[in-house]
Design a protein around this motif. Structure first.
Motif, PDB file in Angstrom:
ATOM      1  N   ALA A 272       0.808  -1.215   0.000  1.00  0.00           N
ATOM      2  CA  ALA A 272       0.000   0.000   0.000  1.00  0.00           C
ATOM      3  C   ALA A 272       0.841   1.265   0.000  1.00  0.00           C
ATOM      4  CB  ALA A 272      -0.950   0.008   1.200  1.00  0.00           C
ATOM      5  N   ASP A 273       2.104   1.126   0.406  1.00  0.00           N
ATOM      6  CA  ASP A 273       3.000   2.281   0.487  1.00  0.00           C
ATOM      7  C   ASP A 273       4.014   2.324  -0.662  1.00  0.00           C
ATOM      8  OD1 ASP A 273       1.814   2.954   2.958  1.00  0.00           O
ATOM      9  OD2 ASP A 273       3.122   1.541   3.998  1.00  0.00           O
ATOM     10  N   THR A 274       3.921   1.378  -1.579  1.00  0.00           N
ATOM     11  CA  THR A 274       4.882   1.303  -2.675  1.00  0.00           C
ATOM     12  C   THR A 274       4.492   2.273  -3.788  1.00  0.00           C
ATOM     13  OG1 THR A 274       5.328  -1.036  -2.193  1.00  0.00           O
ATOM     14  CG2 THR A 274       5.984  -0.204  -4.364  1.00  0.00           C
ATOM     15  N   GLU A 275       5.355   3.229  -4.052  1.00  0.00           N
ATOM     16  CA  GLU A 275       5.100   4.195  -5.119  1.00  0.00           C
ATOM     17  C   GLU A 275       5.472   3.610  -6.473  1.00  0.00           C
ATOM     18  OE1 GLU A 275       7.245   7.705  -4.117  1.00  0.00           O
ATOM     19  OE2 GLU A 275       5.985   8.157  -2.363  1.00  0.00           O
ATOM     20  N   ASP A 276       4.889   4.166  -7.527  1.00  0.00           N
ATOM     21  CA  ASP A 276       5.142   3.671  -8.874  1.00  0.00           C
ATOM     22  C   ASP A 276       6.632   3.649  -9.190  1.00  0.00           C
ATOM     23  OD1 ASP A 276       2.426   3.492  -9.155  1.00  0.00           O
ATOM     24  OD2 ASP A 276       2.241   5.111 -10.636  1.00  0.00           O
ATOM     25  N   ALA A 277       7.348   4.695  -8.814  1.00  0.00           N
ATOM     26  CA  ALA A 277       8.773   4.787  -9.166  1.00  0.00           C
ATOM     27  C   ALA A 277       9.578   3.669  -8.512  1.00  0.00           C
ATOM     28  CB  ALA A 277       9.324   6.148  -8.748  1.00  0.00           C
TER      29      ALA A 277
END
Length: 254
Positions: free
Chosen positions: A103-108
């Motif tokens: 849930a905290d993983t950003e696209d980059a």
């Protein structure tokens, strides 16, 4: 000294500018192989090549981002042009994520980790396979990780990527075992390498998995991981195919 069957073989090692990759490149060269040192770090790759040459071995460097097709093509062409073949491919290059929960993983973060850890090995393996198949033999060895064996050794991105590596190994073994191709992987535990961790200790992911990372009570030397890579590529492992070998002092058994 018993022959490893690596004498005169052409070996590509990715991530060979430092850590496990450099140790593997040096050990392959000592076993008599010609080595393509592939890495994004020009200075580090140059040092690896120089050390191999100083020890009487043969090596050449290729610099670039291994998730770019043009660089992949250059690596394969360099092995063929310089050494006449591509007998062994060691897909070792990799990076760590921020241990982020999904849930905290950003696209980059996701895209970078998947690109380096999974897409790059896929591209290089795909480019190497036609030459190995034409020769009727080839050994492909991957550096997976504890994150490829469990869900508690990295964040969502790295866990997904390393599980993907394990899937690639098994698929390759099934698809090409009748054509002389072997694919295996090591799963290192804690190892003294140059990989850095950009982690927010207050985030959910590190808070959950951080305590478990201490279960590996011994930090390995890169040379110990490299020895396993060289073994899996050697004739001593000719009947090992589709295996993932933990090199972790029993961490995966806890």
């Amino acid at each position: 000294m018993r022959s490893t069957g690596l004498e005169g073989r052409s070996v590509v090692v990715t991530g060979a500018a430092s850590g496990i990759g450099r140790a593997a490149a040096l050990q392959f060269a000592l076993a008599g192989a010609d080595v393509v040192v592939a890495d994004l770090d020009r200075a580090g790759a140059g040092q690896t090549v120089k050390q191999i040459e100083n020890d009487g071995g043969s090596a050449i460097g290729v610099i670039g981002e291994l998730s770019e097709q043009a660089v992949v093509d250059e690596v394969v062409a360099t092995a063929l042009d310089a050494f006449g073949a591509l007998d062994v491919l060691v897909n070792n290059a990799g990076i760590m994520d921020r241990m982020s929960a999904l849930a905290d993983t950003e696209d980059a973060e996701w895209e970078r980790v998947i690109r380096v850890n999974l897409t790059a090995p896929f591209l290089l393996t795909r480019a190497a396979l036609p030459h190995m198949l034409a020769a009727g033999r080839g050994a492909i060895v991957f550096t997976a990780a504890e994150a490829g064996l469990r869900g508690s050794a990295a964040g969502a991105a790295c866990t997904a990527a390393k599980h993907g590596i394990v899937g690639l190994v098994k698929s390759l073994a099934v698809m090409y075992r009748s054509r002389g191709i072997r694919a295996n992987a090591i799963a290192p535990g804690s190892t003294a390498t140059g990989i850095t961790f950009d982690v927010d200790a207050r985030a959910h992911g590190p808070g959950v998995i951080g305590p478990g990372l201490g279960l590996s009570d011994r930090i390995a030397f890169p040379e110990e991981q490299a020895a396993a890579l060289v073994f899996l590529a050697s004739d001593a492992a000719r009947n090992i195919n589709g295996a993932v070998l933990p090199v972790d002092n029993g961490w995966c058994a806890v």
